[in-house]
Design a protein around this motif. Sequence first.
Motif, short mmCIF file in Angstrom:
data_model
loop_
_atom_site.label_atom_id
_atom_site.label_comp_id
_atom_site.label_asym_id
_atom_site.label_seq_id
_atom_site.Cartn_x
_atom_site.Cartn_y
_atom_site.Cartn_z
N ILE A 1 0.82 -1.20 0.00
CA ILE A 1 0.00 0.00 0.00
C ILE A 1 0.86 1.26 0.00
O ILE A 1 0.58 2.23 -0.70
N PHE A 2 1.95 1.25 0.78
CA PHE A 2 2.73 2.48 0.88
C PHE A 2 3.72 2.66 -0.27
O PHE A 2 4.00 3.77 -0.67
N HIS A 3 4.24 1.56 -0.80
CA HIS A 3 5.21 1.71 -1.88
C HIS A 3 4.58 1.66 -3.26
O HIS A 3 5.14 2.16 -4.21
N ASN A 4 3.43 1.04 -3.35
CA ASN A 4 2.84 0.85 -4.66
C ASN A 4 1.32 1.02 -4.60
O ASN A 4 0.58 0.11 -4.92
N PRO A 5 0.87 2.20 -4.14
CA PRO A 5 -0.59 2.37 -4.05
C PRO A 5 -1.20 2.41 -5.44
O PRO A 5 -0.59 2.95 -6.37
N LYS A 6 -2.37 1.82 -5.59
CA LYS A 6 -2.98 1.71 -6.92
C LYS A 6 -4.17 2.65 -7.09
O LYS A 6 -4.33 3.28 -8.12
N THR B 1 -6.22 6.36 -2.58
CA THR B 1 -5.10 6.03 -1.69
C THR B 1 -3.90 6.93 -2.00
O THR B 1 -3.25 7.46 -1.11
N ILE B 2 -3.64 7.10 -3.30
CA ILE B 2 -2.52 7.93 -3.71
C ILE B 2 -2.73 9.36 -3.22
O ILE B 2 -1.83 9.99 -2.66
N THR C 1 -2.07 -10.75 -2.18
CA THR C 1 -2.60 -9.99 -1.05
C THR C 1 -3.09 -8.60 -1.44
O THR C 1 -3.76 -7.94 -0.66
N HIS C 2 -2.75 -8.12 -2.63
CA HIS C 2 -3.02 -6.74 -2.98
C HIS C 2 -4.20 -6.63 -3.96
O HIS C 2 -4.14 -7.19 -5.04
N PHE C 3 -5.25 -5.91 -3.55
CA PHE C 3 -6.43 -5.74 -4.39
C PHE C 3 -6.80 -4.26 -4.44
O PHE C 3 -6.58 -3.53 -3.48
N ALA C 4 -7.38 -3.82 -5.57
CA ALA C 4 -7.92 -2.47 -5.62
C ALA C 4 -9.12 -2.46 -6.56
O ALA C 4 -9.15 -3.24 -7.52
N ALA C 5 -10.08 -1.60 -6.29
CA ALA C 5 -11.26 -1.49 -7.14
C ALA C 5 -11.16 -0.22 -7.95
O ALA C 5 -11.49 0.85 -7.45
N CYS C 6 -10.67 -0.33 -9.19
CA CYS C 6 -10.53 0.86 -10.01
C CYS C 6 -10.53 0.48 -11.48
O CYS C 6 -9.97 -0.54 -11.87
N HIS C 7 -11.15 1.34 -12.30
CA HIS C 7 -11.21 1.08 -13.74
C HIS C 7 -9.91 1.36 -14.46
O HIS C 7 -9.78 1.11 -15.65
#
Lengths: 325, 402
Positions: free
Chosen positions: B309-314, B318-319, B379-385
Amino acid sequence: MINDDILIVKNLKKYYPVSKISLGKNRAYVKAVDDVSFTIKRGTTMGLVGESGCGKTTVGRTILRLHEVTGGKVMFDGKDLTEVSSRELRKMRPQIQMIFQDPYSSLSPRLPVGEIIGEAVKEHNIVPKDQYRSYILKVMRDCGLQPQYFYRYPHEFSGGQRQRISIARAVALNPKFIICDEPLSALDVSIQAQIINLMKDLQEQYGYTYLFISHDLSVVEYISDTIGVMYLGSIMEMGDKKRIFANPMHPYTKALLSAVPVSNPDVKMNRIILKGDIPSPINPPSGCKFRTRCPNAMPICAKKTPIFKEYEEGHRVACHLYSQD
Amino acid sequence: MGLLKKLKRGKIEGVDNTTYLTLKDERRISKENNKIIKMYEKEKNRKHVPEEEYLTQMRDPSNVVEFDNLHTYFYTDVGTVKSVNGVSFDIPQGKIVGVVGESGCGKSVTSLSLMQLVQGPTGQIVDGSIRYQDKEGKCYEITKMPKDKMLKIRGKDIAMIFQEPMTSLNPVFKIGDQMDEVVLLHTEGATPESAKARSIEMLNLVGIAAVEKIYNSYPHELSGGMRQRVMIAMALSCNPRLIIADEPTTALDVTIQAQILELLREVKEKINGSIMLITHDLGVIAEMVDFVVVMYAGRIIEKGTVQEIFHNPKHPYTIGLMKSRPGSHNITEDRLYSIKGQVPNPINMPNHCYFYNRCDKAMDICSREYPAMIRFSPTHFAACHLYNEDGSDKSEEEKERR
C-alpha cells in the motif's frame, strides 16, 4: 517609521485563581501562560505547538483580550492592546480575527451563511450598504464557497465547508492578523489539505499574518515560517522553521519531533519516548518545568530556571544543556 | 405562493431541492422501514436457536475473523444509509490489520457489526457473514448468533478500545470496580479477590506506576493517556484473541500517542492476539500494522500488505490520501496536493464509482459502473477502472497504441 513587526508579545502572563476563597496570601493559581514573549513579522506565519494543556490556546485568546491579561504587554501595530479602552479595542477588532477549532460549535445555527459572514461587516461598516451583497459574495468566492450557499444554514454543511465559512467570516473584515486555533484538528486528512491550501492562497493574495496554533507538527512544519514550542505555559524553544526541524535543541522538542509517526513502513524511528504525563500547572516543578520528564535532567535543572537565550541567530532555547558555553 | 410551495417547485434560486422530502414521502419511507426492521428484529429475538445454525467453517483456519461481503444498513426516515456495503477482508492470527478512511466511510460500523453492537433498530446487518474462530477452533457466524451467546464472546474473546476514553468509562464507579466487573463476568469461578488480583496485574502490565492508587480512583481523576491505559488494561483482562482499537490515539497528544502505540505493540506480543486498528492517521498505520484496508463511502477500495500500500498504491484515492499529508517528502512543493470535493451523500449513492467526482483520472466508464476488485498480487487488491483484470495499467496501454 514602518515597523516590520506586526505583533510583539512581551512577558505575557495569564493566571487563573483556583478557588474563589483565598486564605491569606497563599492563593493558588493555574499559571496557564507564564512569561511568554515573541514577535511576529508582517505577512509571515508563526506556529505554536505543544501538548494539550500547555497554554497555547490561552496565548491566542489573551492576545485578542478574550481573557484579560495578568501581566505583560501585547503590542499590535505600535499600540498596546492590554491598555486600550474597550471602545478603542472595539475599533481595532476587525484588524485581528480568530478562526476557532470546532466548526460545529463556532457558527450560529440560526443564521444563514450570508448573515454569519456579513454580521460583523455591517457592524463595522467595512463596505457601503449598496455594495454589501456583492462584497460578501466576493469573499465567499475567495474562500471556495458557491454563491447559492448564501441562504443556507450551517447544519447543511460538512466540517470542511463549515471551516471555510469560519475563514470567510474572519477574512470579510479585512484583518491584518488572524489567530487560527487548531483550525484543522476536527477535519479529515483530504479536507485538511484543502483548507491549508486555502489559507496559504489567502495569505499570498492579501498578505495576512497568521498565528497558527496546533498540536500537529507536520502541518505546522508545512505552514509556518517560525515556530514556538510550548510546554506548561512557557516557550521552550523558538526559531526559524528550518532550524527547529533540522537542529532541534531542547530535549522536549526532540521528543516531540521523534513522536510523530512517519508514513513509511520501512523507516524505523529512533524514538524518544517521554515518561509520564504533563505535570499539573497549579504546582509546576521547580527550576526547569520539563525536568520531571526530561531524559537529560541534571541537578541544576531543579534549582535554577533556565534562561531563554539566543543560541544561534533566530533560534532561542531555554535549557541548561546549552547555558555553559 | 407560500414558502413551502416555492421550495417544492424549485422556485427559490440557489436552493438545491433534490434532497427535499415532503412529509408524505417521509411517512412512506418510515412505514417501509418499519416493515423491514420488524422482520430483522423478529429473526434476532428468537429464543433457543440451535447451535448448528450459527456454526460454520472458516475459509482459512489461520484467520481469527473473516468478513465476507458484509452489508450493514441504517434505515432512517430520510432514506437508507448503506454504511457498510460489501466489505470483505480477513484478520489473521497474531497480525495487526489497519482500517483507514475518512469519517463516515463505515470503518467504525464494520467493527461494531463484528461486536453485534450496531445501533438498533435502525441499524441492521442485511447481508454477508462475519466468521469468528475461537481458541478451540470452533467457528461461529456472528451475524446469526443469538444475543445471549454473543455475551460470552463480546468483551472476553473480542475486546474493544474506544476512541474517547472519558465517555466509555463510567464516571460514577471507581476504576477498580469497573475492571473487576469484566473479570467476574467472564471468568468461571472468579471471586472478588481473584478479580482484584487480575485487575491489578493488568494495570501493572500497561505500565501504570501507582497501581493501588489508580485502582481506587474515579475516571475523572486521571489524565487522557492514563484513561486510555485503563481501557487497554480492561480490554486485556480476559485474554482476548482480538482487540478492536477504534481510533485509540486520536484524542491524545503525540508524545502520549507514542507511549500508547508502543504499549499496544508490546501487549500484542504478550497475549499473542490480533489487533484491528481503526484510524485515519496514515503515519500510525505505516508504523503499526501488517495489512491495510482502505475504505471509502462504505466500500473497500484497496487492500494489501503495508509494504504494497505504501510503496505501490494503486487506487487514486489512496494515492491522494498519501500525497495530501504534509511531510518531509513533499515539503518543497509550493502547494499541498488536495483531493477536490467531498464524500458523496450516503443516501442515494450513485451506481457508478463513488470516487468519480473527486478523481483526477476519471474516465468515461467510471460514470457507468462500479469497478470490480482487481488482483495485483495474492494480497493486494484495488477497485478501479484504471487497471485491466490482470493488473496492468490501462493508460500505459493507450499510450503505446498512440
